[in-house]
Every structure is written in structure tokens, then in C-alpha cells.
Design an enzyme around this catalytic site. Structure first.
Site, mmCIF file in Angstrom:
data_model
loop_
_atom_site.group_PDB
_atom_site.id
_atom_site.type_symbol
_atom_site.label_atom_id
_atom_site.label_comp_id
_atom_site.label_asym_id
_atom_site.label_seq_id
_atom_site.Cartn_x
_atom_site.Cartn_y
_atom_site.Cartn_z
ATOM 1 N N LYS A 22 13.333 -30.695 -28.744
ATOM 2 C CA LYS A 22 13.565 -30.082 -27.446
ATOM 3 C C LYS A 22 12.292 -29.366 -27.009
ATOM 4 O O LYS A 22 11.611 -28.723 -27.835
ATOM 5 C CB LYS A 22 14.726 -29.090 -27.539
ATOM 6 C CG LYS A 22 16.064 -29.745 -27.881
ATOM 7 C CD LYS A 22 16.559 -30.626 -26.769
ATOM 8 C CE LYS A 22 17.967 -31.135 -27.043
ATOM 9 N NZ LYS A 22 18.476 -31.963 -25.948
ATOM 10 N N HIS A 67 23.465 -41.667 -24.521
ATOM 11 C CA HIS A 67 23.422 -40.243 -24.871
ATOM 12 C C HIS A 67 24.618 -39.834 -25.732
ATOM 13 O O HIS A 67 25.765 -40.125 -25.385
ATOM 14 C CB HIS A 67 23.437 -39.429 -23.566
ATOM 15 C CG HIS A 67 23.725 -37.968 -23.755
ATOM 16 N ND1 HIS A 67 24.915 -37.380 -23.385
ATOM 17 C CD2 HIS A 67 22.967 -36.981 -24.282
ATOM 18 C CE1 HIS A 67 24.867 -36.079 -23.661
ATOM 19 N NE2 HIS A 67 23.709 -35.818 -24.211
#
Ligand SMILES: [Mg+2]
Length: 386
Positions: A185, A316
Site C-alpha cells: 500500500k 479484486h
């Protein structure tokens, strides 16, 4: 089957007899933070709201499906599902496209995207699960598989609440488990920290091990330009959600300007929203999420459009479902490894040599674990069990 049997009409008169809908709150071991938390837009995530649907037919066939929501939305999905479910009773469970359309029209005034279609998604997945089970095939095989394993990468070890030293340990652990890529991230207010974390992990992994980054929509266009340029030197598989999830033009400009592929699509909640990104070339890797777009039926339409446009695919979240769907995509896709949903199911997915094996059990190959009852907030049954 004999020639005579083939000349007879199909005797299938099965009907949906019983539906159970459950709203389940799965607790997470640690509160989770991505860039949306560090920019102050969301609170750390502590649970996932699951919407489970079980369907049983008059002939005794069963299907299990799910949808989900992160943060708000779980009770709303449950309420909508409960309201539209009676429309399925008495219908033939194999007429999945017809039933998707029927459920969509039942809630037409609340729209064809978002929470209303996500509620439909749980029914749709359950009907496909039932159809595959009655055919005695895994879901991937029923749909037409291209491969029996899919490249997989780990996301859960690379969140922003994880200190850098722990991040390195997590990457080692993922590689030991046979997972083939690592996603970090990024998108923090201080971009120097993003660069430091990515460059440290890149050094640790070596030049060629697949590495991705995900900014979770937290850059504006100028920042995204700068960051994509800086990240070019790290040989990334992709840069994910550099911009707001509905900014198709902005994503398309980045995809055209940089060598590193751009990935997006997880927040989109309908075929129409994906079609806009496909038509505008707003992604190199498209990341549809079957529960979020309304189930397997709309997912297949999106995948078909993406294939026609020459895009790559990386669905996803929800690996338990997406490993089957990714297995049907013509070019080599990626599936996202998250162990978060594992406590909900009795079965485990296998990873080996960088790939996730497609389960060969009938349907999704999933059954609910005993722990689910303890996390169930509300449930309802509709119709009569055969
Ligand atoms: Mg993401």
C-alpha cells in the site's frame, strides 16, 4: 447418452424451494489501514460484513453464495436481499440470467449499481454454485477453464499500519507459502515514506520478483503523475488506483504516459461503470470484483469486454470465488491472496510455485464453517425446504 435420449426434451422442472439469507460480521485480527485512513477519509477496518445466501431446490440441489461490504453497507445489503428474495421461489434455478434480470427489476427504483446489485450478487453466486454442483464440475470447469492454477500475489502483508521491519517478514512468509507476488500500500500524505518502503522491499525481493503498489485513490492528478514517474524505476507489475476510482480519463492518461501498467476497477459496482473504463482505456489491468458488480453473471460480461479490448485481468479480493473466474480468462491473470475470509469456510486454497490452485471440488468447493453461526447478526428463511 444414447441417440434416443438425446432426442427427448429435457425433463428438468426443478424449482427454487427455500432460501436462507444471513448477515455475518467477520472480525479481523488487527485493525487495517490503507491510504484512505492515513488521509483521514476512513477509520481503520475491524470487520467485514458478509451477506451469505443458501438456496435449495425442490429436487434437493443446493447452492452457496456471498456478497460483502467493507465498513458501512452490510445491514443495507441484507435488507435489500430479504425484500427481493421471494421473487426467486418457484423459479427454475438454472435460468440464472433470467433470475438476475428479475431481481434487478424487483429493485429497479434503487438503481442498477451499488448496494442493490451487490445484494443480487449473493443470489447469483449461489445459483452458479448450484448449477456447477449439479453438473458435478468445479465452477471454473463449468464456465470453461483455461488453466488449473492462477498466478497469485499477497496484499494482506503490505498495509500501511504495518511497520517496515514487519513488512519484510511478511514478504518472506508469503514467498515461503508459494505466493508469487507482493503488493504494498502507498498513497500516504508523506510520499517520501512510500518511496522508502517500496525501494527497501524491492531491494529485499530482488529486481525481478513481482511487486505491485496500491494508492487506494488518494492522489490527485499532479501527484499521481509525479509518483508514477518516480515508481518507473522499480519494475512494478502495476500501480493500482492512483486516482479517484471514477476518474476514467485520469487513469487513461497515466496508462498512456508510463511504462508501468495502471490497475483499477475494484470500486466499480456495475457492468456500465466498467464499460466506461474499458472504452476509455482507463486501465491496463482491470480489477472487477464479482460480488461488488452483482455476481458472476455481470462479471462474465465485464471479463468478455475486457478481453475484447485487450486488457489484462486481476480480480479484486474474495480469492475463494475469483480463483475460478480468473481461471477462465484467456490471458494470464493475477488473483489476490487474502487469508481474511478463511475462518468462514471449512476448505483452504492451496498455493504453490507462485500460483493458486483452482479447487476441483464441485461448485465453488466451499462450505460454511461452524464459526459462522457465532458471527451471525441476523438471518431469515424464505419458502419451504424440500
Ligand atoms: Mg486495491
Amino acid at each position: 447418452m444414447s441417440e434416443q435420449a438425446l432426442s427427448q426434451p429435457c425433463a428438468d422442472q426443478d424449482q427454487i424451494a427455500w432460501i436462507r439469507i444471513a448477515s455475518v460480521f467477520l472480525p479481523l485480527a488487527n485493525p487495517i489501514s490503507d491510504a484512505k485512513v492515513l488521509t483521514g477519509r476512513q477509520k481503520p477496518m475491524t470487520e467485514i460484513a458478509m451477506l451469505f445466501v443458501e438456496i435449495e431446490s425442490k429436487d434437493g440441489h443446493r447452492g452457496l453464495g456471498f456478497s460483502y461490504s467493507k465498513r458501512a453497507g452490510g445491514p443495507g445489503q441484507f435488507a435489500h436481499a430479504k425484500e427481493i428474495a421471494p421473487a426467486l421461489i418457484g423459479e427454475n434455478p438454472s435460468d440464472i440470467q433470467k433470475l438476475w434480470t428479475k431481481l434487478c427489476w424487483a429493485g429497479a427504483s434503487v438503481g442498477r449499481s451499488g448496494l442493490s446489485t451487490q445484494a443480487i450478487g449473493a443470489f447469483d453466486v449461489a445459483l452458479w454454485d448450484m448449477k456447477a454442483k449439479r453438473a458435478g464440475l468445479s465452477l471454473a470447469r463449468l464456465l470453461g477453464a483455461q488453466r488449473d492454477s492462477v498466478r497469485c500475489y499477497n496484499t494482506s502483508g503490505g498495509f500501511l499500519h504495518t511497520p517496515l521491519d514487519q513488512l519484510m517478514k511478511n514478504t518472506d512468509l508469503s514467498r515461503e507459502k508459494g505466493i508469487g507476488g507482493i503488493k504494498l500500500k502507498v498513497g500516504q500524505p508523506n510520499s517520501a515514506i512510500d518511496i522508502e518502503r517500496v525501494s527497501t522491499v524491492r531491494r529485499h525481493l530482488g529486481d525481478d520478483f513481482p511487486l505491485m503498489v496500491d494508492a487506494n485513490q488518494q492522489w490527485d492528478r499532479p501527484t499521481a503523475q509525479r509518483m508514477c514517474r518516480k515508481f518507473e524505476e522499480y519494475n512494478l507489475v502495476w500501480i493500482e488506483e492512483p486516482l479517484d476510482c471514477y476518474d476514467a480519463e485520469g487513469h487513461a492518461a497515466l496508462a498512456a504516459a508510463f511504462d508501468t501498467p495502471i490497475a483499477t476497477g475494484e470500486m466499480l459496482t456495475s457492468v456500465a461503470e466498467h464499460a466506461e473504463f474499458i472504452n476509455k482505456r482507463g486501465a491496463d489491468f482491470l480489477m472487477p470484483d464479482a460480488p461488488r458488480v452483482g455476481g458472476i453473471t455481470p462479471f462474465l460480461k465485464i471479463a468478455s469486454m475486457a478481453e475484447h479490448a485487450g486488457l489484462m485481468l486481476a480480480p479484486h479480493f474474495a480469492m475463494e470465488l475469483h480463483v475460478h473466474l480468473a481461471a477462465t480468462y484467456p490471458t494470464e491473470p493475477w488473483v489476490e491472496h487474502f487469508e481474511w475470509l478463511e475462518p468462514l469456510f471449512n476448505e483452504r486454497l492451496e498455493t504453490r510455485d507462485g500460483r493458486m490452485l483452482v479447487p476441483t471440488r464441485p461448485g465453488l468447493g466451499l462450505s460454511l464453517s461452524d464459526r459462522v453461526a457465532g458471527w451471525t447478526a441476523q438471518h431469515v428463511e424464505i419458502g419451504q425446504r424440500a
